[in-house]
Design an enzyme around this catalytic site. Sequence first.
Site, PDB file in Angstrom:
ATOM      1  CE1 TYR A   1       7.670   0.570  -3.325  1.00  0.00           C
ATOM      2  CE2 TYR A   1       5.697   1.996  -2.868  1.00  0.00           C
ATOM      3  CZ  TYR A   1       6.846   1.480  -2.436  1.00  0.00           C
ATOM      4  OH  TYR A   1       7.200   1.255  -0.833  1.00  0.00           O
TER       5      TYR A   1
ATOM      6  CD  GLU B   1      -1.723  -2.266   2.086  1.00  0.00           C
ATOM      7  OE1 GLU B   1      -0.722  -2.200   2.784  1.00  0.00           O
ATOM      8  OE2 GLU B   1      -2.505  -3.099   2.075  1.00  0.00           O
TER       9      GLU B   1
HETATM   10  C1  LIG Z   1      10.348   6.592  -1.545  1.00  0.00           C
HETATM   11  C2  LIG Z   1      11.939   6.476  -1.309  1.00  0.00           C
HETATM   12  C3  LIG Z   1      12.034   5.283  -0.656  1.00  0.00           C
HETATM   13  C4  LIG Z   1      12.652   6.639  -2.452  1.00  0.00           C
HETATM   14  O1  LIG Z   1      13.902   6.250  -2.211  1.00  0.00           O
HETATM   15  P1  LIG Z   1      15.179   6.934  -2.952  1.00  0.00           P
HETATM   16  O2  LIG Z   1      16.590   6.256  -2.854  1.00  0.00           O
HETATM   17  O3  LIG Z   1      15.209   8.413  -3.028  1.00  0.00           O
HETATM   18  O4  LIG Z   1      14.629   6.353  -4.439  1.00  0.00           O
HETATM   19  P2  LIG Z   1      15.465   6.087  -6.031  1.00  0.00           P
HETATM   20  O5  LIG Z   1      16.744   7.106  -5.783  1.00  0.00           O
HETATM   21  O6  LIG Z   1      15.980   4.533  -5.770  1.00  0.00           O
HETATM   22  O7  LIG Z   1      14.633   6.569  -7.025  1.00  0.00           O
HETATM   23  C5  LIG Z   1      13.878   5.266  -7.467  1.00  0.00           C
HETATM   24  C6  LIG Z   1      12.780   6.066  -8.312  1.00  0.00           C
HETATM   25  O8  LIG Z   1      11.767   6.683  -7.492  1.00  0.00           O
HETATM   26  C7  LIG Z   1      11.455   7.825  -8.136  1.00  0.00           C
HETATM   27  N1  LIG Z   1      12.011   9.097  -7.538  1.00  0.00           N
HETATM   28  C8  LIG Z   1      13.067   9.211  -6.532  1.00  0.00           C
HETATM   29  N2  LIG Z   1      13.207  10.375  -6.218  1.00  0.00           N
HETATM   30  C9  LIG Z   1      12.450  11.165  -6.752  1.00  0.00           C
HETATM   31  C10 LIG Z   1      12.060  12.354  -6.881  1.00  0.00           C
HETATM   32  N3  LIG Z   1      12.466  13.418  -5.961  1.00  0.00           N
HETATM   33  N4  LIG Z   1      10.813  12.759  -7.431  1.00  0.00           N
HETATM   34  C11 LIG Z   1      10.260  12.049  -8.283  1.00  0.00           C
HETATM   35  N5  LIG Z   1      10.588  10.754  -8.441  1.00  0.00           N
HETATM   36  C12 LIG Z   1      11.462  10.356  -7.765  1.00  0.00           C
HETATM   37  C13 LIG Z   1      11.732   7.751  -9.535  1.00  0.00           C
HETATM   38  O9  LIG Z   1      10.992   7.150 -10.247  1.00  0.00           O
HETATM   39  C14 LIG Z   1      13.212   7.063  -9.521  1.00  0.00           C
HETATM   40  O10 LIG Z   1      13.403   6.731 -10.509  1.00  0.00           O
HETATM   41  P3  LIG Z   1      14.450   7.156 -11.678  1.00  0.00           P
HETATM   42  O11 LIG Z   1      15.813   7.358 -10.681  1.00  0.00           O
HETATM   43  O12 LIG Z   1      14.571   6.162 -12.868  1.00  0.00           O
HETATM   44  O13 LIG Z   1      13.544   8.390 -12.166  1.00  0.00           O
HETATM   45  C15 LIG Z   1      12.173   7.792  -0.236  1.00  0.00           C
HETATM   46  O14 LIG Z   1      12.073   9.038  -0.987  1.00  0.00           O
HETATM   47  C16 LIG Z   1      11.737   7.682   1.157  1.00  0.00           C
HETATM   48  O15 LIG Z   1      12.134   7.100   1.885  1.00  0.00           O
HETATM   49  N6  LIG Z   1      10.555   8.314   1.412  1.00  0.00           N
HETATM   50  C17 LIG Z   1      10.034   8.347   2.606  1.00  0.00           C
HETATM   51  C18 LIG Z   1       9.286   6.922   2.981  1.00  0.00           C
HETATM   52  C19 LIG Z   1       8.380   6.459   1.953  1.00  0.00           C
HETATM   53  O16 LIG Z   1       7.571   7.154   1.332  1.00  0.00           O
HETATM   54  N7  LIG Z   1       8.470   5.005   1.746  1.00  0.00           N
HETATM   55  C20 LIG Z   1       7.364   4.410   0.909  1.00  0.00           C
HETATM   56  C21 LIG Z   1       6.307   4.024   1.762  1.00  0.00           C
HETATM   57  S1  LIG Z   1       5.064   3.347   1.019  1.00  0.00           S
END
Ligand SMILES: CC(C)(COP(=O)(O)OP(=O)(O)OC[C@H]1O[C@@H](n2cnc3c(N)ncnc32)[C@H](O)[C@@H]1OP(=O)(O)O)[C@@H](O)C(=O)NCCC(=O)NCCS
Length: 154
Positions: free
Chosen positions: A124, A112
């Site tokens: 995702y 979710e």
């Molecule tokens: C969601 C989260 C886990 C992403 O982690 P991250 O290490 O920054 O993500 P990545 O660098 O691996 O990016 C993977 C993809 O996420 C998306 N993404 C990451 N940062 C982004 C940003 N600032 N804006 C838009 N898309 C973004 C993109 O699709 C990216 O793929 P791409 O690089 O091919 O464009 C992180 O922002 C987080 O911990 N957020 C708070 C907790 C949370 O919301 N967890 C999910 C609960 S369901």
Amino acid sequence: MRTQVSDLRLREAARADAPDIAEIEKLCFSSPWSLEAILYELDGNESARYIVRAEGRRVVAYAGLRVVLNEGHITNLAVHPDFRGRGIGAAVLKELIERTRRDDGLTDFTLEVRASNAVASRLYASAGFRAEGRRRGYYTEPLEDAIIMWLHTV
Ligand SMILES: CC(C)(COP(=O)(O)OP(=O)(O)OC[C@H]1O[C@@H](n2cnc3c(N)ncnc32)[C@H](O)[C@@H]1OP(=O)(O)O)[C@@H](O)C(=O)NCCC(=O)NCCS
């Protein structure tokens, strides 16, 4: 251009990682999992699987799921705010899925996500998950719907 992580340092979570995970939970979520809840997942819950990304001894990201028959119900994914935007979240999720497909025979994964969480939803979707449903009012603080996503590997 964003640089890709070359040394992933991905491994299974250990009991000693619980305080770092609890700290990241507090930084990321309005209703974080407690240290006790995380310790149970890492040490007591036989259906839980967790992958962490370490920087030296420090955990900077993690992803977890619960095994339900051939399904993986993803419960957590978070990256410390200082380490975001480097591909770590995507790498941790990919490792969790690959390991549990191999070791537990999982074929389908679900999770979710808050309807407003565009960053996580994109991550995702990039991993192959598709929205298949909605749970109305699933989240509190603030009240919000959950989008239910699935990844089917067979
Ligand atoms: C969601 C989260 C886990 C992403 O982690 P991250 O290490 O920054 O993500 P990545 O660098 O691996 O990016 C993977 C993809 O996420 C998306 N993404 C990451 N940062 C982004 C940003 N600032 N804006 C838009 N898309 C973004 C993109 O699709 C990216 O793929 P791409 O690089 O091919 O464009 C992180 O922002 C987080 O911990 N957020 C708070 C907790 C949370 O919301 N967890 C999910 C609960 S369901």
